[in-house]
Design an enzyme around this catalytic site. Structure first.
Site, PDB file in Angstrom:
ATOM      1  N   HIS A 165       0.645  -1.176   0.062  1.00  0.00           N
ATOM      2  CA  HIS A 165       0.012  -0.024   0.024  1.00  0.00           C
ATOM      3  C   HIS A 165       0.843   1.259  -0.171  1.00  0.00           C
ATOM      4  CE1 HIS A 165       0.340  -0.206   4.527  1.00  0.00           C
ATOM      5  NE2 HIS A 165       0.449   0.898   4.463  1.00  0.00           N
ATOM      6  N   SER A 211       4.355   2.007   8.026  1.00  0.00           N
ATOM      7  CA  SER A 211       3.825   1.153   7.074  1.00  0.00           C
ATOM      8  C   SER A 211       5.207   0.521   6.505  1.00  0.00           C
ATOM      9  CB  SER A 211       2.656   1.656   6.074  1.00  0.00           C
ATOM     10  OG  SER A 211       1.684   2.174   6.610  1.00  0.00           O
ATOM     11  N   ASP A 232      -0.279  -7.561   1.455  1.00  0.00           N
ATOM     12  CA  ASP A 232       0.073  -6.204   1.377  1.00  0.00           C
ATOM     13  C   ASP A 232       1.562  -6.253   1.687  1.00  0.00           C
ATOM     14  OD1 ASP A 232       0.341  -3.646   1.756  1.00  0.00           O
ATOM     15  OD2 ASP A 232      -0.186  -3.447   3.917  1.00  0.00           O
TER      16      ASP A 232
END
Length: 365
Positions: free
Chosen positions: A109, A264, A159
Site C-alpha cells: 500500500h 507502514s 500487502d
C-alpha cells in the site's frame, strides 16, 4: 507502520514510555573475525564491513541485541540494522526491511502513488534520519514488485512488495539483513517481538514525523484471538477489514503501544534460535489514539516465503550495477532538510477509513 506508539507516543513515548537512547556502538562479536577495515573516501574515516564470503544464513538477523527492553523508546544505533526508510521523491513515506544484499521488503500500500523505481530510494544505516553517519547509505531502486493479489481477494490482503536495489550493500554492524521465515515456521505462543519505525508518535496531534527511530515490544497473538477484535464483514454493513491467513497480529497487552502513520512497511521481528526473523510488515491498525482498543496488524512474511524466493530467482538476471550513495555525496547532503523544512515531509494519506464496531480502522502511509 501506521506509527509505533507507547501510551501517548508512537514507538516512543512522551511520558514514562520515553527512555534514554540504548546501547553503545560496537561491532558484531559473532563475526568479528570476518570484518575488514575499509577507508571511506568521502570523509577519510575507516569503517568495518562484513566480508562478502559470508552466506546470507550466516549473517541474517545477527545483532548484539538479544535481550528485552521494556516500553516504547528510541532505538540504539545497531539494534535494528535491517531497518530502512522508504523515500518517495526524497521524503520518508514508509518503513522497509533489508533481507539480502540487494533486496528489501515493504508494504504494497506504500506504492499507490507510484510504482516507478526511479521515484524511490531506500535509506539504510540510519537511526536519526537527519544525522547520517559513515555507515549510512542511500540506495537507488531498480525494480518494484508489488504482489499481484494485493487488495484483490480481501481488504489489505497480500500487502507486500519486494524491491530490488540497483546495487548491493556492504554489510556492517549498522547494515545487516533480517532473516526471512519459511512458510512452516512455528512462532511460540505469546512470543515477545519488536516493531520499529519513524511513524507519527501521536495520531491525535499531528506533530512532524520523528527523525529518530522508535521501537516497541509487542506480543504475537493467534489469528483466532485477533479476530475477536475485528468482527467478520457482513453484507451491507460497510465493514471490510478482517483477519486472514496472510496476516499476523501483535499487541501490547496493556494496549499502550501501537503502529501509526509513517510506520507502514516496517518490520516486526522476533528472536528465534538466536537470529532475528522478520515475521511481519506493518500493514494496518485502528486509529493510534488513546485508548488503544485493538491489535496492530502486519502482513505475515512466512505466508509469502515462496513468492519472495521465486521473484528473487526470476530477477537474478538483472544485475545491479550502480554504486550506493554515501552520506558525503550530493544526494545525501542534508537528506531531510534542516529543521525549517520539517513541514515538507509528506503527510500520510488516509487510503481507507471505515467505522467498524465503533473502531475507526485506517491503513495509512
Amino acid at each position: 507502520m501506521c506509527g509505533i506508539r507507547a501510551k501517548k507516543s508512537g514507538l516512543g513515548g512522551y511520558g514514562a514510555g520515553l527512555l534514554a537512547a540504548l546501547l553503545g556502538v560496537s561491532f558484531l562479536s559473532q563475526h568479528a573475525q570476518t570484518a575488514e577495515h575499509v577507508t571511506n573516501a568521502a570523509n577519510n574515516t575507516t569503517i568495518q564491513i562484513m566480508k562478502s564470503t559470508l552466506s546470507l544464513s550466516e549473517v541474517c538477523g545477527k545483532t548484539k541485541f538479544q535481550g528485552k527492553i521494556y516500553g516504547g523508546q528510541i532505538a540504539g544505533a545497531e539494534r535494528w540494522p535491517w531497518q530502512a526508510s522508504l523515500r518517495l521523491y526524497g521524503r520518508h513515506i514508509c518503513g522497509a526491511v533489508l533481507i539480502d544484499k540487494n533486496w528489501v521488503l515493504s508494504a504494497a500500500h506504500c506504492f499507490q502513488r507510484s510504482q516507478e523505481p526511479s521515484d524511490y530510494h531506500v535509506m539504510l544505516g540510519y537511526t536519526d534520519l537527519n544525522s547520517p553517519t559513515r555507515y549510512s547509505r542511500t540506495m537507488s531502486v531498480q525494480k518494484v514488485i508489488v504482489h499481484k493479489d494485493y487488495n484483490r481477494f480481501h481488504t489489505q490482503g497480500s500487502d507486500i512488495v519486494l524491491l530490488q536495489l540497483r546495487s548491493s550493500v556492504e554489510y556492517s554492524s549498522h547494515i545487516l539483513p533480517a532473516c526471512v521465515p519459511e512458510e512452516n515456521i512455528k512462532i511460540p505462543k505469546e512470543k515477545a517481538c519488536w516493531a520499529s519505525g519513524w511513524g507519527y508518535l501521536r495520531e491525535d496531534v499531528r506533530i512532524p514525523l520523528p527523525n529518530e527511530l522508535y521501537e516497541a515490544e509487542l506480543i504475537i497473538m493467534s489469528n483466532d484471538q485477533c479476530k475477536g477484535f475485528f468482527p467478520p464483514p457482513v453484507p451491507g454493513s460497510g465493514r471490510s477489514y478482517y483477519i486472514y491467513d496472510d496476516m499476523v497480529c501483535a499487541a501490547d497487552y496493556d494496549m499502550s503501544k501501537s503502529i501509526c502513520a509513517g510506520d507502514s512497511g516496517g518490520p516486526l521481528v522476533c528472536l528465534l534460535e538466536g537470529s532475528w526473523y522478520v515475521v511481519g510488515l506493518t500493514s494496518w491498525s485502528s486509529t493510534c489514539e488513546e485508548p488503544i482498543v485493538s491489535p496492530s496488524v502486519f502482513a505475515r512474511v512466512s505466508y509469502f516465503d515462496k513468492w519472495i524466493k521465486d521473484n528473487k530467482k526470476s530477477s537474478s538476471n538483472s544485475k545491479p550495477g550502480e554504486s550506493p550513495h554515501h552520506p558525503g555525496s550530493p544526494e545525501n547532503e542534508n537528506p531531510e532538510g534542516d529543521n525549517k523544512n520539517q513541514g515538507a515531509v509528506i503527510k500520510p494519506t488516509v487510503c481507507t477509513a471505515l467505522l467498524l464496531s465503533q473502531i475507526l480502522l485506517q491503513q495509512l502511509i
